[in-house]
Design a protein around this motif. Structure first.
Motif, PDB file in Angstrom:
ATOM      1  N   ALA A 103       3.651   9.910  -9.416  1.00 55.94           N
ATOM      2  CA  ALA A 103       4.526   8.840  -8.632  1.00 55.94           C
ATOM      3  C   ALA A 103       4.827   8.153  -9.361  1.00 55.94           C
ATOM      4  N   GLN A 104       6.821   8.256  -9.092  1.00 58.98           N
ATOM      5  CA  GLN A 104       7.597   7.934  -9.722  1.00 58.98           C
ATOM      6  C   GLN A 104       8.539   6.870  -9.170  1.00 58.98           C
ATOM      7  N   ASN A 133       2.084  -2.580 -13.967  1.00 62.25           N
ATOM      8  CA  ASN A 133       1.292  -1.246 -14.493  1.00 62.25           C
ATOM      9  C   ASN A 133       2.370  -0.208 -15.072  1.00 62.25           C
ATOM     10  N   GLY A 134       3.360  -0.164 -15.152  1.00 63.52           N
ATOM     11  CA  GLY A 134       4.763   0.820 -15.796  1.00 63.52           C
ATOM     12  C   GLY A 134       5.051   1.035 -15.175  1.00 63.52           C
ATOM     13  N   PHE A 135       5.539   0.995 -13.362  1.00 61.06           N
ATOM     14  CA  PHE A 135       6.424   1.438 -12.112  1.00 61.06           C
ATOM     15  C   PHE A 135       7.488   0.808 -12.319  1.00 61.06           C
ATOM     16  N   THR A 136       8.250   1.676 -12.047  1.00 51.52           N
ATOM     17  CA  THR A 136       9.926   0.980 -11.569  1.00 51.52           C
ATOM     18  C   THR A 136       9.537   1.088  -9.694  1.00 51.52           C
ATOM     19  N   SER A 137      10.080   0.804  -8.803  1.00 52.00           N
ATOM     20  CA  SER A 137       9.950   0.375  -7.753  1.00 52.00           C
ATOM     21  C   SER A 137      11.568  -0.125  -7.584  1.00 52.00           C
ATOM     22  N   GLU A 138      12.114   0.265  -5.965  1.00 50.89           N
ATOM     23  CA  GLU A 138      13.261  -0.048  -5.136  1.00 50.89           C
ATOM     24  C   GLU A 138      12.993  -1.097  -3.869  1.00 50.89           C
ATOM     25  N   VAL A 139      13.623  -1.882  -3.961  1.00 51.55           N
ATOM     26  CA  VAL A 139      13.161  -3.092  -3.088  1.00 51.55           C
ATOM     27  C   VAL A 139      14.314  -3.284  -1.431  1.00 51.55           C
ATOM     28  N   ASP A 140      14.098  -2.426  -0.680  1.00 47.00           N
ATOM     29  CA  ASP A 140      15.254  -2.211   0.630  1.00 47.00           C
ATOM     30  C   ASP A 140      14.713  -3.206   2.064  1.00 47.00           C
ATOM     31  N   ASP A 184       7.616   8.760  -3.396  1.00 46.62           N
ATOM     32  CA  ASP A 184       7.244   9.415  -3.335  1.00 46.62           C
ATOM     33  C   ASP A 184       5.679   8.361  -2.414  1.00 46.62           C
ATOM     34  N   ILE A 185       5.788   7.241  -2.909  1.00 47.15           N
ATOM     35  CA  ILE A 185       5.290   6.131  -2.200  1.00 47.15           C
ATOM     36  C   ILE A 185       6.274   5.003  -1.665  1.00 47.15           C
ATOM     37  N   ILE A 186       5.433   4.477  -0.249  1.00 50.29           N
ATOM     38  CA  ILE A 186       5.932   3.505   0.144  1.00 50.29           C
ATOM     39  C   ILE A 186       5.449   2.486   0.241  1.00 50.29           C
ATOM     40  N   PHE A 187       6.303   1.268   0.128  1.00 53.92           N
ATOM     41  CA  PHE A 187       4.999   0.236   0.488  1.00 53.92           C
ATOM     42  C   PHE A 187       6.163  -1.285   1.412  1.00 53.92           C
TER      43      PHE A 187
END
Length: 86
Positions: free
Chosen positions: A19-20, A56-63, A74-77
């Motif tokens: 999941a990227q 842990n080596g993952f990049t994410s977007e914040v909106d 792939d994943i939504i928090f």
């Protein structure tokens, strides 16, 4: 039966690792907490999730707005706040 369970866990693990595209939906209305590293600075609730993912080596977007089309993720928090301020 054990082979099937092992295979299922393996497939889920590989899926989670691949999941990227991660979205952190900041829907808490601007709630902030004291930064654990510096209690004089306040950070948004999404900061802990973003820090853990980055470590842990993952990049994410914040909106703060949820897109109409979520198929690119792939994943939504989602942050929901810590308590009712009213």
């Amino acid at each position: 039966m054990r082979i099937k369970i092992f295979f299922l866990i393996f497939v889920l693990y590989i899926t989670a690792l691949s999941a990227q595209n991660i979205l952190i939906w900041d829907r808490d209305g601007g709630s902030e907490i004291a930064n654990p590293e510096d209690p004089w600075i306040y950070v948004g609730l999404e900061a802990g999730i973003k820090t853990a993912l980055t470590a842990n080596g993952f990049t994410s977007e914040v909106d703060s707005l949820l897109a109409d089309d979520l198929s690119g993720y792939d994943i939504i928090f989602a942050t929901a706040g810590i308590w009712c301020a009213g």
